[in-house]
Motif scaffolding. Structure first.
Motif, PDB file in Angstrom:
ATOM      1  N   SER A 101       0.405  -1.328   0.120  1.00 45.18           N
ATOM      2  CA  SER A 101       0.564  -0.158   0.176  1.00 45.18           C
ATOM      3  C   SER A 101       0.354   1.392  -0.263  1.00 45.18           C
ATOM      4  N   GLU A 102       0.560   2.499  -0.527  1.00 43.72           N
ATOM      5  CA  GLU A 102       0.792   3.936  -0.864  1.00 43.72           C
ATOM      6  C   GLU A 102       0.249   4.237   0.518  1.00 43.72           C
ATOM      7  N   VAL A 103       1.471   5.082   1.720  1.00 43.27           N
ATOM      8  CA  VAL A 103       0.852   5.547   2.281  1.00 43.27           C
ATOM      9  C   VAL A 103       1.271   7.635   2.294  1.00 43.27           C
ATOM     10  N   GLU A 104       0.050   8.384   2.579  1.00 41.03           N
ATOM     11  CA  GLU A 104       1.413   8.991   2.561  1.00 41.03           C
ATOM     12  C   GLU A 104       1.872   9.671   3.436  1.00 41.03           C
ATOM     13  N   LEU A 105       2.688  10.763   3.673  1.00 43.52           N
ATOM     14  CA  LEU A 105       3.994  11.516   4.570  1.00 43.52           C
ATOM     15  C   LEU A 105       3.097  12.594   4.681  1.00 43.52           C
ATOM     16  N   ARG A 106       4.094  12.789   6.244  1.00 44.60           N
ATOM     17  CA  ARG A 106       4.209  14.269   6.216  1.00 44.60           C
ATOM     18  C   ARG A 106       5.407  14.498   7.023  1.00 44.60           C
ATOM     19  N   VAL A 107       6.891  15.045   6.636  1.00 45.69           N
ATOM     20  CA  VAL A 107       8.226  14.672   6.605  1.00 45.69           C
ATOM     21  C   VAL A 107       8.765  16.358   7.184  1.00 45.69           C
ATOM     22  N   TRP A 108       8.870  16.340   8.637  1.00 42.45           N
ATOM     23  CA  TRP A 108       8.809  17.491   9.645  1.00 42.45           C
ATOM     24  C   TRP A 108      11.034  17.554   9.791  1.00 42.45           C
ATOM     25  N   ARG A 109      11.756  18.421   9.906  1.00 45.17           N
ATOM     26  CA  ARG A 109      13.125  18.005  10.009  1.00 45.17           C
ATOM     27  C   ARG A 109      13.676  17.504   9.328  1.00 45.17           C
ATOM     28  N   GLY A 110      13.353  16.371   8.297  1.00 48.64           N
ATOM     29  CA  GLY A 110      13.391  14.792   7.815  1.00 48.64           C
ATOM     30  C   GLY A 110      13.589  13.675   8.535  1.00 48.64           C
ATOM     31  N   ARG A 111      12.158  13.986   9.388  1.00 45.40           N
ATOM     32  CA  ARG A 111      12.062  13.030   9.949  1.00 45.40           C
ATOM     33  C   ARG A 111      10.455  12.759   9.696  1.00 45.40           C
ATOM     34  N   VAL A 112       9.655  11.871   9.024  1.00 52.21           N
ATOM     35  CA  VAL A 112       8.720  11.139   9.354  1.00 52.21           C
ATOM     36  C   VAL A 112       7.246  11.524  10.785  1.00 52.21           C
ATOM     37  N   ALA A 113       6.361  12.666  10.210  1.00 51.47           N
ATOM     38  CA  ALA A 113       6.125  13.309  11.424  1.00 51.47           C
ATOM     39  C   ALA A 113       4.184  12.457  11.835  1.00 51.47           C
ATOM     40  N   GLU A 114       3.878  12.261  10.706  1.00 53.25           N
ATOM     41  CA  GLU A 114       2.491  11.580  10.260  1.00 53.25           C
ATOM     42  C   GLU A 114       2.670  11.203   8.899  1.00 53.25           C
ATOM     43  N   ILE A 115       1.642   9.850   8.994  1.00 57.54           N
ATOM     44  CA  ILE A 115       1.320   8.922   8.325  1.00 57.54           C
ATOM     45  C   ILE A 115      -0.078   8.683   8.086  1.00 57.54           C
ATOM     46  N   SER A 116      -0.229   8.562   6.784  1.00 57.87           N
ATOM     47  CA  SER A 116      -2.360   8.701   7.113  1.00 57.87           C
ATOM     48  C   SER A 116      -2.462   7.620   5.134  1.00 57.87           C
ATOM     49  N   TYR A 117      -3.370   7.456   5.402  1.00 56.33           N
ATOM     50  CA  TYR A 117      -3.721   6.543   4.347  1.00 56.33           C
ATOM     51  C   TYR A 117      -5.491   5.803   4.410  1.00 56.33           C
ATOM     52  N   HIS A 118      -6.071   6.231   3.646  1.00 53.66           N
ATOM     53  CA  HIS A 118      -7.685   6.631   3.392  1.00 53.66           C
ATOM     54  C   HIS A 118      -7.922   6.804   4.791  1.00 53.66           C
ATOM     55  N   GLY A 119      -7.551   7.931   5.202  1.00 58.83           N
ATOM     56  CA  GLY A 119      -8.240   8.218   5.934  1.00 58.83           C
ATOM     57  C   GLY A 119      -7.693   8.490   7.652  1.00 58.83           C
ATOM     58  N   HIS A 120      -6.848   7.480   7.989  1.00 59.43           N
ATOM     59  CA  HIS A 120      -6.545   6.799   8.762  1.00 59.43           C
ATOM     60  C   HIS A 120      -5.134   7.837   9.151  1.00 59.43           C
ATOM     61  N   ARG A 121      -5.079   8.181  10.249  1.00 60.42           N
ATOM     62  CA  ARG A 121      -3.683   9.150  10.631  1.00 60.42           C
ATOM     63  C   ARG A 121      -3.050   8.602  11.570  1.00 60.42           C
ATOM     64  N   ALA A 122      -1.601   8.270  11.890  1.00 57.98           N
ATOM     65  CA  ALA A 122      -0.959   7.655  12.799  1.00 57.98           C
ATOM     66  C   ALA A 122      -0.161   8.912  12.846  1.00 57.98           C
ATOM     67  N   ARG A 123       0.474   9.181  14.177  1.00 60.03           N
ATOM     68  CA  ARG A 123       1.426  10.728  14.236  1.00 60.03           C
ATOM     69  C   ARG A 123       2.687   9.319  15.065  1.00 60.03           C
ATOM     70  N   THR A 124       3.630  10.215  14.108  1.00 59.91           N
ATOM     71  CA  THR A 124       5.194   9.130  14.444  1.00 59.91           C
ATOM     72  C   THR A 124       5.802   9.110  15.105  1.00 59.91           C
ATOM     73  N   LEU A 125       6.284  10.637  15.488  1.00 62.12           N
ATOM     74  CA  LEU A 125       7.643  11.465  16.400  1.00 62.12           C
ATOM     75  C   LEU A 125       7.093  11.054  17.767  1.00 62.12           C
ATOM     76  N   SER A 126       8.224  10.118  18.100  1.00 63.40           N
ATOM     77  CA  SER A 126       8.425   9.648  19.629  1.00 63.40           C
ATOM     78  C   SER A 126       9.037  10.784  20.029  1.00 63.40           C
ATOM     79  N   PRO A 127       8.509  10.105  22.001  1.00 60.02           N
ATOM     80  CA  PRO A 127       9.794  11.336  23.010  1.00 60.02           C
ATOM     81  C   PRO A 127      10.396  11.128  22.776  1.00 60.02           C
ATOM     82  N   PRO A 128      11.739  12.113  23.246  1.00 64.07           N
ATOM     83  CA  PRO A 128      12.969  12.461  23.270  1.00 64.07           C
ATOM     84  C   PRO A 128      12.969  11.725  24.532  1.00 64.07           C
ATOM     85  N   LEU A 129      13.255  10.692  24.826  1.00 58.72           N
ATOM     86  CA  LEU A 129      13.720   9.932  25.878  1.00 58.72           C
ATOM     87  C   LEU A 129      14.809  10.954  27.145  1.00 58.72           C
ATOM     88  N   LEU A 130      15.643  10.075  26.842  1.00 53.07           N
ATOM     89  CA  LEU A 130      16.782  11.123  27.393  1.00 53.07           C
ATOM     90  C   LEU A 130      16.670  12.973  27.999  1.00 53.07           C
TER      91      LEU A 130
END
Length: 217
Positions: A101-130
Motif C-alpha cells: 500500500s502507498e501511504v501519505e507522509l508528512r516529513v518534518w525536519r527530515g523525519r516522518v512526523a505523520e503517516i496517513s492512508y484512506h482517512g487513517h492517520r498516525a503520528r510517528t514522532l516519538s518523545p525524546p526519552l533521554l
C-alpha cells in the motif's frame, strides 16, 4: 546568615524546577510544531527547515507486537532517499494498509512526523526519552532542595536528598513521557503538569520525614 542560606536554597530549587518545566514545554511544542508549520516551498528542504514536506511511502511489512495485555500494530514503511522505518499505527489503520500500500507522509525536519492512508492517520514522532530523563532529573533535584527546606532536614543527609529527588524524578519522567506522547492541548497539559508535580513534591514532605526518623531511631 542562616536565613540568607535558606533563601538561596529555596531560590536554587525554584530556579531548577522552573528551568525543567520550561524545557519540558519547549520539547512539547517542538513535537507538535509540524501540525501548524507551513508547507515547504522547495522539493528538498534542509533537515532543520521549519516547514512540512509531503511525500509518499510504501508499506514493506506488517507485524503485531504484544506487550503484556496490549497489542501494538506496526507498519514498516520505505520512502525514497531515507532508511526504512517502523511506525506504530492504530488497529483500523493496520487492517486497511496491506503490504504494498502507498501511504501519505508528512516529513518534518527530515523525519516522518505523520503517516496517513484512506482517512487513517498516525503520528510517528516519538518523545525524546533521554531529554525527558534529563529534565526530570533537573526538576527532581530542584524539588529535593525545596522539600529539604520544607521539612528542615539537613542537606548533609544524602539519603533524604536521594529519596526526595528520586521519587519526584520518577514521577515527573513517567508523566513527561505520557504527556509528550499524547500531545493533548496546552491548557490540559499545563493543568496536569503543575498539580502533578505539586502532589509528588508534597508526598515526599509527608512520607519521608517519618521514614528517616524511624531509620535513625
Amino acid at each position: 546568615m542562616r536565613g540568607l542560606a535558606l533563601g538561596l536554597l529555596v531560590a536554587a530549587g525554584l530556579a531548577a524546577v522552573a528551568v525543567g518545566f520550561r524545557w519540558f514545554f519547549a520539547v512539547y511544542d517542538d513535537l507538535g510544531a509540524y501540525r501548524t508549520a507551513p508547507v515547504c516551498g522547495t522539493a528538498a528542504p534542509t533537515p532543520r527547515e521549519d516547514c512540512v514536506r509531503g511525500g509518499t511511502g510504501r508499506v514493506e511489512a506488517r507485524r503485531v507486537r504484544y506487550s503484556e495485555d496490549e497489542r501494538h500494530y506496526e507498519l514498516t514503511v520505505s520512502r525514497e532517499g531515507a532508511p526504512t522505518r517502523e511506525h506504530e499505527v492504530g488497529e483500523a489503520f493496520y487492517k486497511d494498509a496491506g503490504v504494498g500500500s502507498e501511504v501519505e507522509l508528512r516529513v518534518w525536519r527530515g523525519r516522518v512526523a505523520e503517516i496517513s492512508y484512506h482517512g487513517h492517520r498516525a503520528r510517528t514522532l516519538s518523545p525524546p526519552l533521554l531529554t525527558a530523563l534529563a529534565l526530570s532529573l533537573l526538576v527532581g533535584f530542584g524539588s529535593a532542595l525545596l522539600v529539604q527546606r520544607l521539612i528542615e532536614q539537613p542537606l548533609s543527609v544524602p539519603t533524604s536528598i536521594a529519596l526526595n529527588g528520586g521519587w519526584v524524578t520518577f514521577f515527573v519522567f513517567m508523566g513527561a513521557c505520557i504527556l509528550l506522547e499524547q500531545q493533548w492541548s496546552f491548557a490540559l497539559t499545563l493543568g496536569l503538569t503543575v498539580p502533578g508535580w505539586l502532589a509528588a513534591a508534597a508526598s515526599t514532605a509527608l512520607i519521608f520525614p517519618d521514614w528517616l526518623e524511624r531509620r535513625s531511631s
